[in-house]
Write a protein that holds these residues in place. Structure first.
Motif, PDB file in Angstrom:
ATOM      1  N   ALA A 132      26.813   9.477  13.838  1.00  0.00           N
ATOM      2  CA  ALA A 132      25.819   8.688  14.579  1.00  0.00           C
ATOM      3  C   ALA A 132      24.424   9.287  14.423  1.00  0.00           C
ATOM      4  CB  ALA A 132      26.209   8.627  16.053  1.00  0.00           C
ATOM      5  N   ILE A 133      24.325  10.616  14.457  1.00  0.00           N
ATOM      6  CA  ILE A 133      23.028  11.265  14.265  1.00  0.00           C
ATOM      7  C   ILE A 133      22.501  10.991  12.864  1.00  0.00           C
ATOM      8  CG2 ILE A 133      21.869  13.523  14.142  1.00  0.00           C
ATOM      9  CD1 ILE A 133      23.817  14.457  16.342  1.00  0.00           C
ATOM     10  N   GLU A 134      23.415  10.895  11.889  1.00  0.00           N
ATOM     11  CA  GLU A 134      23.008  10.598  10.515  1.00  0.00           C
ATOM     12  C   GLU A 134      22.433   9.195  10.376  1.00  0.00           C
ATOM     13  OE1 GLU A 134      25.692  13.210   7.491  1.00  0.00           O
ATOM     14  OE2 GLU A 134      26.785  11.699   8.653  1.00  0.00           O
ATOM     15  N   ARG A 135      22.633   8.338  11.370  1.00  0.00           N
ATOM     16  CA  ARG A 135      21.986   7.032  11.342  1.00  0.00           C
ATOM     17  C   ARG A 135      20.488   7.160  11.587  1.00  0.00           C
ATOM     18  NH1 ARG A 135      26.014   3.494   9.671  1.00  0.00           N
ATOM     19  NH2 ARG A 135      25.506   1.747  11.052  1.00  0.00           N
ATOM     20  N   LEU A 136      20.070   8.304  12.160  1.00  0.00           N
ATOM     21  CA  LEU A 136      18.666   8.519  12.498  1.00  0.00           C
ATOM     22  C   LEU A 136      17.915   9.302  11.431  1.00  0.00           C
ATOM     23  CD1 LEU A 136      19.133   9.453  16.278  1.00  0.00           C
ATOM     24  CD2 LEU A 136      18.674   7.191  15.279  1.00  0.00           C
ATOM     25  N   ARG A 137      18.594  10.269  10.824  1.00  0.00           N
ATOM     26  CA  ARG A 137      17.962  11.067   9.770  1.00  0.00           C
ATOM     27  C   ARG A 137      19.043  11.839   9.023  1.00  0.00           C
ATOM     28  NH1 ARG A 137      14.238  15.574  12.583  1.00  0.00           N
ATOM     29  NH2 ARG A 137      14.098  16.295  10.417  1.00  0.00           N
ATOM     30  N   PRO A 138      18.745  12.362   7.836  1.00  0.00           N
ATOM     31  CA  PRO A 138      19.761  13.094   7.072  1.00  0.00           C
ATOM     32  C   PRO A 138      20.236  14.343   7.815  1.00  0.00           C
ATOM     33  CG  PRO A 138      17.880  12.525   5.682  1.00  0.00           C
ATOM     34  CD  PRO A 138      17.468  12.231   7.093  1.00  0.00           C
ATOM     35  N   VAL A 139      21.486  14.717   7.583  1.00  0.00           N
ATOM     36  CA  VAL A 139      22.082  15.902   8.209  1.00  0.00           C
ATOM     37  C   VAL A 139      22.825  16.703   7.149  1.00  0.00           C
ATOM     38  CG1 VAL A 139      23.728  16.775   9.909  1.00  0.00           C
ATOM     39  CG2 VAL A 139      22.344  14.749  10.444  1.00  0.00           C
ATOM     40  N   GLU A 140      22.561  18.002   7.114  1.00  0.00           N
ATOM     41  CA  GLU A 140      23.349  18.932   6.296  1.00  0.00           C
ATOM     42  C   GLU A 140      24.305  19.651   7.234  1.00  0.00           C
ATOM     43  OE1 GLU A 140      20.591  21.494   4.357  1.00  0.00           O
ATOM     44  OE2 GLU A 140      19.911  19.960   2.934  1.00  0.00           O
ATOM     45  N   VAL A 141      25.597  19.397   7.074  1.00  0.00           N
ATOM     46  CA  VAL A 141      26.590  19.885   8.026  1.00  0.00           C
ATOM     47  C   VAL A 141      27.203  21.198   7.548  1.00  0.00           C
ATOM     48  CG1 VAL A 141      28.746  19.375   9.225  1.00  0.00           C
ATOM     49  CG2 VAL A 141      27.107  17.538   8.769  1.00  0.00           C
ATOM     50  N   THR A 142      27.194  22.183   8.427  1.00  0.00           N
ATOM     51  CA  THR A 142      27.980  23.397   8.246  1.00  0.00           C
ATOM     52  C   THR A 142      29.185  23.279   9.162  1.00  0.00           C
ATOM     53  OG1 THR A 142      26.073  24.791   7.730  1.00  0.00           O
ATOM     54  CG2 THR A 142      28.053  25.898   8.544  1.00  0.00           C
ATOM     55  N   ARG A 143      30.353  23.455   8.609  1.00  0.00           N
ATOM     56  CA  ARG A 143      31.589  23.316   9.378  1.00  0.00           C
ATOM     57  C   ARG A 143      32.217  24.686   9.545  1.00  0.00           C
ATOM     58  NH1 ARG A 143      34.661  18.439   9.268  1.00  0.00           N
ATOM     59  NH2 ARG A 143      36.674  18.672  10.336  1.00  0.00           N
ATOM     60  N   ILE A 144      32.589  25.013  10.772  1.00  0.00           N
ATOM     61  CA  ILE A 144      33.240  26.298  11.020  1.00  0.00           C
ATOM     62  C   ILE A 144      34.553  26.046  11.751  1.00  0.00           C
ATOM     63  CG2 ILE A 144      31.920  26.677  13.165  1.00  0.00           C
ATOM     64  CD1 ILE A 144      32.139  29.695  12.566  1.00  0.00           C
ATOM     65  N   GLU A 145      35.630  26.632  11.216  1.00  0.00           N
ATOM     66  CA  GLU A 145      36.944  26.524  11.852  1.00  0.00           C
ATOM     67  C   GLU A 145      37.129  27.712  12.793  1.00  0.00           C
ATOM     68  OE1 GLU A 145      39.424  24.220  11.319  1.00  0.00           O
ATOM     69  OE2 GLU A 145      38.302  23.041   9.831  1.00  0.00           O
ATOM     70  N   ILE A 146      37.499  27.405  14.032  1.00  0.00           N
ATOM     71  CA  ILE A 146      37.680  28.478  15.014  1.00  0.00           C
ATOM     72  C   ILE A 146      39.115  28.455  15.534  1.00  0.00           C
ATOM     73  CG2 ILE A 146      35.253  28.560  15.680  1.00  0.00           C
ATOM     74  CD1 ILE A 146      37.734  26.951  18.055  1.00  0.00           C
ATOM     75  N   SER A 147      39.528  29.583  16.069  1.00  0.00           N
ATOM     76  CA  SER A 147      40.820  29.684  16.738  1.00  0.00           C
ATOM     77  C   SER A 147      40.607  30.508  18.000  1.00  0.00           C
ATOM     78  CB  SER A 147      41.850  30.357  15.821  1.00  0.00           C
ATOM     79  OG  SER A 147      43.091  30.498  16.480  1.00  0.00           O
ATOM     80  N   GLN A 148      40.789  29.894  19.144  1.00  0.00           N
ATOM     81  CA  GLN A 148      40.553  30.599  20.403  1.00  0.00           C
ATOM     82  C   GLN A 148      41.702  31.571  20.676  1.00  0.00           C
ATOM     83  OE1 GLN A 148      39.025  28.284  23.729  1.00  0.00           O
ATOM     84  NE2 GLN A 148      40.463  29.313  25.095  1.00  0.00           N
ATOM     85  N   ARG A 149      41.344  32.788  21.004  1.00  0.00           N
ATOM     86  CA  ARG A 149      42.359  33.805  21.258  1.00  0.00           C
ATOM     87  C   ARG A 149      43.149  33.478  22.522  1.00  0.00           C
ATOM     88  NH1 ARG A 149      38.674  39.200  19.911  1.00  0.00           N
ATOM     89  NH2 ARG A 149      39.207  39.304  17.682  1.00  0.00           N
ATOM     90  N   ARG A 150      44.449  33.703  22.469  1.00  0.00           N
ATOM     91  CA  ARG A 150      45.308  33.335  23.590  1.00  0.00           C
ATOM     92  C   ARG A 150      44.967  34.114  24.855  1.00  0.00           C
ATOM     93  NH1 ARG A 150      51.430  32.677  21.010  1.00  0.00           N
ATOM     94  NH2 ARG A 150      50.917  30.933  19.608  1.00  0.00           N
ATOM     95  N   TRP A 151      44.519  35.345  24.692  1.00  0.00           N
ATOM     96  CA  TRP A 151      44.253  36.156  25.879  1.00  0.00           C
ATOM     97  C   TRP A 151      42.865  35.899  26.472  1.00  0.00           C
ATOM     98  CZ3 TRP A 151      40.260  39.673  25.107  1.00  0.00           C
ATOM     99  CH2 TRP A 151      39.960  39.993  23.787  1.00  0.00           C
ATOM    100  N   THR A 152      42.129  34.942  25.899  1.00  0.00           N
ATOM    101  CA  THR A 152      40.858  34.512  26.496  1.00  0.00           C
ATOM    102  C   THR A 152      40.903  33.000  26.697  1.00  0.00           C
ATOM    103  OG1 THR A 152      39.884  34.366  24.273  1.00  0.00           O
ATOM    104  CG2 THR A 152      39.483  36.389  25.532  1.00  0.00           C
ATOM    105  N   PRO A 153      41.623  32.534  27.722  1.00  0.00           N
ATOM    106  CA  PRO A 153      41.766  31.090  27.929  1.00  0.00           C
ATOM    107  C   PRO A 153      40.440  30.418  28.237  1.00  0.00           C
ATOM    108  CG  PRO A 153      42.571  32.293  29.831  1.00  0.00           C
ATOM    109  CD  PRO A 153      42.290  33.315  28.771  1.00  0.00           C
ATOM    110  N   THR A 154      40.431  29.100  28.151  1.00  0.00           N
ATOM    111  CA  THR A 154      39.214  28.319  28.353  1.00  0.00           C
ATOM    112  C   THR A 154      38.577  28.608  29.697  1.00  0.00           C
ATOM    113  OG1 THR A 154      40.023  26.549  26.919  1.00  0.00           O
ATOM    114  CG2 THR A 154      38.298  25.963  28.492  1.00  0.00           C
TER     115      THR A 154
END
Length: 359
Positions: A33-55
């Motif tokens: 949707a933001i790309e409908r307004l102007r170009p976007v260069e996307v950096t994608r980062i995969e994360i994994s939340q540690r079990r011992w630090t819950p949300t």
């Protein structure tokens, strides 16, 4: 919709993914949707939340202004230099919340989240998008249909004929959840319905299962696809093909049957203006918020619901022909939200300057 044209300089967007398609596709929809307004260069980062630090724990730290470097290290094992900079941050899914807020603070960048934002002070975000009316209680909340990155205008299909059956129907199959169970009779009936529909009308099916689909059903679909004059036009078996895109399925299908356990699959089908029926097993329940959302989709005429046990060619055709698909382009509607409520996205970018604000 075209870009406002105020700046040809691309925005640097950071998309945080937890590796779950049902979550990161929502964030991809916000970015599209933001790309409908102007170009976007996307950096994608995969994360994994540690079990011992819950949300809840990460929310406690973020809500009290603990430095983002600490949140990233404790929650995800990340260092601040994992990303060089961003003009905005987007994510979906509870496990991404801590990283979303932390990177936003590091780069003094606006941040957008799709979901409930549970346990987090809503003021940690610039906008929180949600499909549930119960959640949308703050000025920073935006209630919307669950977004997809696919542009509906790229998949225009003719309206269903009132006299001829559709040549191809897509079927999206999920699986069991804590409140939804597919019985043996449900599985048998779904396969027999496809055979019955094909025999009665000539319609074939473009089918995709999921990681949660019962093995017996997935195996039965393999056998059905191998039959002569099969009811299955094509079968995407994620056990061998992996979690790929469903673009080809949507592009080829003039209507969709989707098991009702997946809110994301139901929403994407409606988003793409396909007449959609959510099909339910015998044991089926949803929480109050999700029931309200499905009711919202049905009250607009975009969706119907049927029990798998009741699937029959005439009944399905009647339901599909009574649906009034969405007219608007969801990406345009979301772009209007960003234009009106986030004008800083249209300003000159700062990410290239390496701006860092330590919160």
């Amino acid at each position: 919709m075209q870009s406002d044209g105020r700046s040809a300089e691309p925005l640097k967007g950071l998309l945080i993914s937890d590796g779950r398609p049902g979550n990161y596709h929502l964030a991809e929809g916000l970015v599209a949707a933001i790309e409908r307004l102007r170009p976007v260069e996307v950096t994608r980062i995969e994360i994994s939340q540690r079990r011992w630090t819950p949300t809840r724990f990460l929310a406690f730290l973020s809500n009290r202004g603990v430095r983002p470097e600490v949140v990233l290290r404790l929650g995800y094992g990340l260092t601040p230099d994992a990303v060089s900079g961003a003009d905005f941050v987007a994510s979906g899914g509870g496990d991404t919340l801590g990283a979303n807020v932390a990177f936003s603070r590091l780069f003094d960048a606006p941040n957008y989240f799709y979901g409930s934002g549970k346990h987090y002070d809503v003021n940690n975000f610039d906008l929180v998008f949600t499909s549930h009316a119960k959640v949308a209680t703050h000025s920073r909340h935006v209630r919307t249909m669950k977004p997809s990155p696919i542009d509906p205008d790229s998949m225009i299909q003719p309206a269903l004929s009132q006299s001829q059956p559709p040549a191809l129907i897509g079927i999206l199959i999920g699986g069991n959840t804590s409140s939804i169970t597919f019985s043996e009779s449900d599985l048998t009936r779904l396969v027999s319905f496809m055979r019955d529909m094909h025999a009665a009308t000539g319609t074939t099916f473009y089918v995709s299962n999921s990681r949660r689909t019962p093995q017996k059903l997935s195996d039965a679909l393999v056998r059905l696809a191998e039959e002569n004059d099969s009811a299955i036009h094509q079968y995407i078996d994620v056990r061998s093909s992996g979690n790929g895109t469903l673009r080809a399925l949507y592009a080829a299908s003039s209507a969709i049957l989707c098991t009702a356990d997946s809110s994301s699959m139901v929403s994407e089908s409606v988003w793409l203006r396909r007449p959609t029926i959510a099909i339910t097993p015998s044991v089926f329940s949803l929480d109050a918020s999700e029931l309200e959302y499905r009711g919202f989709l049905e009250s607009n005429g975009w969706l119907h619901t049927m029990r798998i046990a009741d699937l029959a060619p005439d009944a399905v055709l009647a339901k599909l022909r009574s649906i009034r698909p969405l007219v608007e382009n969801g990406l345009d509607l979301l772009a209007d939200v960003f234009r009106q409520r986030q004008p800083r996205l249209l300003a000159p970018t700062r990410a290239a300057e390496g701006l860092r604000v330590k919160a």
